[in-house]
Design a protein around this motif. Structure first.
Motif, PDB file in Angstrom:
ATOM      1  N   ILE B  47       0.597  -1.279  -0.073  1.00  0.00           N
ATOM      2  CA  ILE B  47       0.049  -0.012  -0.088  1.00  0.00           C
ATOM      3  C   ILE B  47       0.834   1.452  -0.034  1.00  0.00           C
ATOM      4  O   ILE B  47       1.954   1.184   0.567  1.00  0.00           O
ATOM      5  CB  ILE B  47      -0.915  -0.055   1.181  1.00  0.00           C
ATOM      6  CG1 ILE B  47      -2.157   1.067   1.073  1.00  0.00           C
ATOM      7  CG2 ILE B  47      -0.168   0.139   2.659  1.00  0.00           C
ATOM      8  CD1 ILE B  47      -3.154   0.601   1.931  1.00  0.00           C
ATOM      9  N   LYS B  56      -5.579   5.132   5.026  1.00  0.00           N
ATOM     10  CA  LYS B  56      -5.977   4.350   3.853  1.00  0.00           C
ATOM     11  C   LYS B  56      -6.230   2.870   4.099  1.00  0.00           C
ATOM     12  O   LYS B  56      -5.423   2.403   4.910  1.00  0.00           O
ATOM     13  CB  LYS B  56      -4.674   4.627   2.816  1.00  0.00           C
ATOM     14  CG  LYS B  56      -5.155   4.249   1.223  1.00  0.00           C
ATOM     15  CD  LYS B  56      -4.220   4.871   0.390  1.00  0.00           C
ATOM     16  CE  LYS B  56      -4.515   4.721  -1.062  1.00  0.00           C
ATOM     17  NZ  LYS B  56      -3.287   5.289  -2.023  1.00  0.00           N
ATOM     18  N   SER B  58      -6.847  -1.094   2.468  1.00  0.00           N
ATOM     19  CA  SER B  58      -6.885  -2.113   1.262  1.00  0.00           C
ATOM     20  C   SER B  58      -7.138  -3.344   1.849  1.00  0.00           C
ATOM     21  O   SER B  58      -6.275  -3.939   2.530  1.00  0.00           O
ATOM     22  CB  SER B  58      -5.499  -2.157   0.642  1.00  0.00           C
ATOM     23  OG  SER B  58      -5.402  -2.837  -0.540  1.00  0.00           O
TER      24      SER B  58
END
Lengths: 115, 114
Positions: B47, B56, B58
């Protein structure tokens, strides 16, 4: 999908000998990086090339040299090998996106053993 | 000294638990990345978080970035035995030049026990 190809995967050399490592980046990637990783250590940056020109240089000994060729493959030449050069050598490639360093794609590495 | 220093150096947990790894760095950055490495293998990108982002996600990964403290964390939720690997943070160079280096931290060795 094509990945970064490194050769040879393993090589054994004697002290004071010379070794050459090769790297074939992912097609259309314009940047190649070389890293050295000793046992239990983090990868140490050696040198990088952008569009076949050296773009950054790290802690690479004077005994080492590298270049990127017209077909974008790169070679790391190591001379007067020392025991301390024994390590995993990684090549990585990326597609430059402006001036910021994005995701690097690593090869499986070349393990150099110096006896 | 290392640009990135990671904490802890080693972490052992049970399958299903969450794993948190921290990274600190010294200079300004444009982005910070996390990589995973299985023993003796090449590093794999997980990432990337930009300096203007704070968090963030993922999949099972959550990354935070605090530029005021020059630190980042990687959280792996619901860990699996297959997550066993070394995890490295990497920071880009503060100068703006194409093809400039990523500097890796010292890494956290994560072991997930079945």
């Amino acid at each position: 999908a094509a990945g970064v190809i490194q050769s040879p995967r393993h090589l054994i050399k004697e002290k004071r000998e010379t070794a050459t490592l090769k790297c074939y980046p992912i097609p259309r990637h314009d940047t190649v990086y070389w890293y050295q990783q000793g046992p239990g250590q983090d990868p140490q940056f050696l040198i990088s090339f952008y569009e076949k020109m050296q773009s950054d240089k790290g802690s690479i000994p004077d005994r080492f040299s590298a270049q990127q060729f017209s077909d974008y493959h790169s070679e790391l030449n190591m001379s007067s090998l020392e025991l301390g050069d024994s390590a995993l050598y990684f090549c990585a490639s990326s597609l430059a996106a402006g001036v910021y360093t994005g995701e690097l794609f690593f090869g499986e590495g070349s393990r150099l053993t110096v006896l | 000294s290392q640009q990135g220093e990671e904490d802890p150096q080693a972490l052992s947990i049970q399958e299903g638990e969450n794993a948190t790894m921290n990274c600190s760095y010294k200079t300004s950055i444009n982005n910070l990345q996390w990589y995973r490495q299985n023993s003796g293998r090449g590093l794999v990108h997980l990432i990337l978080i930009r300096s203007n982002e704070r968090e963030k996600h993922s999949g099972r990964l959550r990354v935070t970035l605090d530029t005021s403290k020059k630190s980042s964390s990687l959280l792996i939720t619901a860990s699996r035995a297959a997550d066993t690997a070394s995890y490295f943070c990497a920071t880009d160079a503060p100068w703006e030049t194409s093809g400039s280096r990523l500097t890796f931290g010292e890494g956290t060795q994560l072991t997930v026990n079945p």
